[in-house]
Scaffold this active site. Structure first.
Site, PDB file in Angstrom:
ATOM      1  N   PRO A 199       0.786  -1.226   0.000  1.00  0.00           N
ATOM      2  CA  PRO A 199       0.000   0.000   0.000  1.00  0.00           C
ATOM      3  C   PRO A 199       0.823   1.283   0.000  1.00  0.00           C
ATOM      4  CG  PRO A 199      -0.123  -1.079   2.135  1.00  0.00           C
ATOM      5  CD  PRO A 199       0.527  -2.051   1.190  1.00  0.00           C
ATOM      6  N   ASN A 200       0.327   2.222  -0.790  1.00  0.00           N
ATOM      7  CA  ASN A 200       0.870   3.584  -0.898  1.00  0.00           C
ATOM      8  C   ASN A 200       2.189   3.675  -1.664  1.00  0.00           C
ATOM      9  OD1 ASN A 200      -1.275   4.815   0.651  1.00  0.00           O
ATOM     10  ND2 ASN A 200      -0.397   3.765   2.415  1.00  0.00           N
TER      11      ASN A 200
ATOM     12  N   ARG B  25       4.919  10.923  -2.373  1.00  0.00           N
ATOM     13  CA  ARG B  25       4.596  10.664  -0.972  1.00  0.00           C
ATOM     14  C   ARG B  25       5.818  10.908  -0.081  1.00  0.00           C
ATOM     15  NH1 ARG B  25       4.728   4.544   1.291  1.00  0.00           N
ATOM     16  NH2 ARG B  25       3.911   5.014   3.352  1.00  0.00           N
TER      17      ARG B  25
ATOM     18  N   TYR C 202      11.003   8.915   1.423  1.00  0.00           N
ATOM     19  CA  TYR C 202      11.024   7.906   0.350  1.00  0.00           C
ATOM     20  C   TYR C 202      11.655   8.387  -0.956  1.00  0.00           C
ATOM     21  CZ  TYR C 202       7.800   5.592   3.539  1.00  0.00           C
ATOM     22  OH  TYR C 202       7.232   5.014   4.642  1.00  0.00           O
TER      23      TYR C 202
ATOM     24  N   ASN D 159       7.949  -5.729  -0.858  1.00  0.00           N
ATOM     25  CA  ASN D 159       7.836  -4.601   0.060  1.00  0.00           C
ATOM     26  C   ASN D 159       6.351  -4.490   0.406  1.00  0.00           C
ATOM     27  OD1 ASN D 159       7.784  -2.272   1.518  1.00  0.00           O
ATOM     28  ND2 ASN D 159       8.998  -1.049   0.094  1.00  0.00           N
TER      29      ASN D 159
ATOM     30  N   ALA E 175       3.071  -0.889   4.799  1.00  0.00           N
ATOM     31  CA  ALA E 175       2.473  -0.879   6.143  1.00  0.00           C
ATOM     32  C   ALA E 175       2.002  -2.267   6.588  1.00  0.00           C
ATOM     33  CB  ALA E 175       1.314   0.109   6.176  1.00  0.00           C
TER      34      ALA E 175
ATOM     35  N   GLU F  68      12.528  -9.595   1.732  1.00  0.00           N
ATOM     36  CA  GLU F  68      11.757  -8.441   2.237  1.00  0.00           C
ATOM     37  C   GLU F  68      12.605  -7.190   2.038  1.00  0.00           C
ATOM     38  OE1 GLU F  68      10.868  -8.790   6.431  1.00  0.00           O
ATOM     39  OE2 GLU F  68      10.251  -6.687   6.577  1.00  0.00           O
TER      40      GLU F  68
ATOM     41  N   HIS G 295      12.762  -2.762   2.308  1.00  0.00           N
ATOM     42  CA  HIS G 295      12.177  -1.475   2.696  1.00  0.00           C
ATOM     43  C   HIS G 295      13.076  -0.359   2.192  1.00  0.00           C
ATOM     44  CE1 HIS G 295       9.125  -3.391   5.059  1.00  0.00           C
ATOM     45  NE2 HIS G 295      10.069  -4.182   5.554  1.00  0.00           N
TER      46      HIS G 295
ATOM     47  N   ARG H  35      12.838   4.556  12.682  1.00  0.00           N
ATOM     48  CA  ARG H  35      11.580   5.315  12.656  1.00  0.00           C
ATOM     49  C   ARG H  35      10.708   4.943  13.871  1.00  0.00           C
ATOM     50  NH1 ARG H  35       9.134   4.867   6.832  1.00  0.00           N
ATOM     51  NH2 ARG H  35       7.890   6.613   7.641  1.00  0.00           N
TER      52      ARG H  35
HETATM   53  C1  DQA Z   1       8.186   0.970   3.899  1.00  0.00           C
HETATM   54  C2  DQA Z   1       8.245   1.178   5.415  1.00  0.00           C
HETATM   55  C3  DQA Z   1       6.877   0.969   6.047  1.00  0.00           C
HETATM   56  O1  DQA Z   1       6.962   1.180   7.448  1.00  0.00           O
HETATM   57  C4  DQA Z   1       5.882   1.958   5.475  1.00  0.00           C
HETATM   58  O2  DQA Z   1       4.605   1.721   5.987  1.00  0.00           O
HETATM   59  C5  DQA Z   1       5.875   1.993   4.001  1.00  0.00           C
HETATM   60  C6  DQA Z   1       7.131   1.846   3.244  1.00  0.00           C
HETATM   61  C7  DQA Z   1       9.532   1.293   3.238  1.00  0.00           C
HETATM   62  O3  DQA Z   1       9.747   0.817   2.118  1.00  0.00           O
HETATM   63  O4  DQA Z   1      10.345   2.031   3.794  1.00  0.00           O
HETATM   64  O5  DQA Z   1       4.840   2.234   3.383  1.00  0.00           O
HETATM   65  O6  DQA Z   1       7.890  -0.399   3.646  1.00  0.00           O
END
Ligand code: DQA
Length: 145
Positions: free
Chosen positions: A9-10, A17, A22, A71, A74, A95, A97, A104
């Site tokens: 998501p997102n 964003r 990011y 990835n 959230a 995995e 990020h 964070r």
């Molecule tokens: C994320 C880190 C997550 O905590 C966050 O909710 C994201 C992006 C990252 O790639 O840094 O949406 O996965």
């Protein structure tokens, strides 16, 4: 060698964003360039904001990909369902990020996925994906595939 990238998501909003966290590059722009630097890899890319759709995609890719770069954004911090999907497939799963989740908020320190994946790459910006591709290629070579 086939590598699937699955974004949660997102992550469709990358570039717009929270650019301080990011960066200001969209995933599509980054991905176009990354594909060019790995001409021998057959990539596919999927993004969804919906947990069940991500689970479907992990199940669908699970036996046909040589590696999945996930990835879950959230959902990393909340989803038993995605962790169970990862556990149920044969493909290697990395995995990733973009941000360093450990520097964070504390709710980002917990990952339901980390105990069930093959490796974790965190905090290198979009380069986290490239590092994951390199690790999957290396691993495939070691296995002689
Ligand atoms: C994320 C880190 C997550 O905590 C966050 O909710 C994201 C992006 C990252 O790639 O840094 O949406 O996965």
């Amino acid at each position: 060698m086939k590598i699937s990238i699955i974004n949660g998501p997102n992550l469709n909003l990358l570039g717009k964003r929270e650019p301080d966290v990011y960066g200001s590059t969209s995933f599509e722009d980054f991905f176009e360039k990354m594909i060019l630097s790995f001409p021998d890899i057959d990539f596919d890319y999927y993004q969804s904001n919906i947990e069940g759709e991500l689970i479907n995609q992990i199940q669908d890719m699970g036996d046909s990909s040589d590696g999945i770069i996930l990835n879950a954004a959230a959902f990393t911090h909340t989803s038993v369902g995605i962790a169970d999907a990862v556990k149920s497939i044969k493909s290697r799963v990395i995995e990733v990020h973009i941000s360093n989740t450990f520097s964070r908020e504390s709710f980002r320190h917990k990952s339901f996925l980390s105990p069930v994946v093959d490796g974790i790459i965190v905090g290198f910006g979009l380069d986290s994906y490239r590092l994951a591709v390199e690790s999957l290629i290396k691993d495939n070579k070691i296995k002689g595939v």
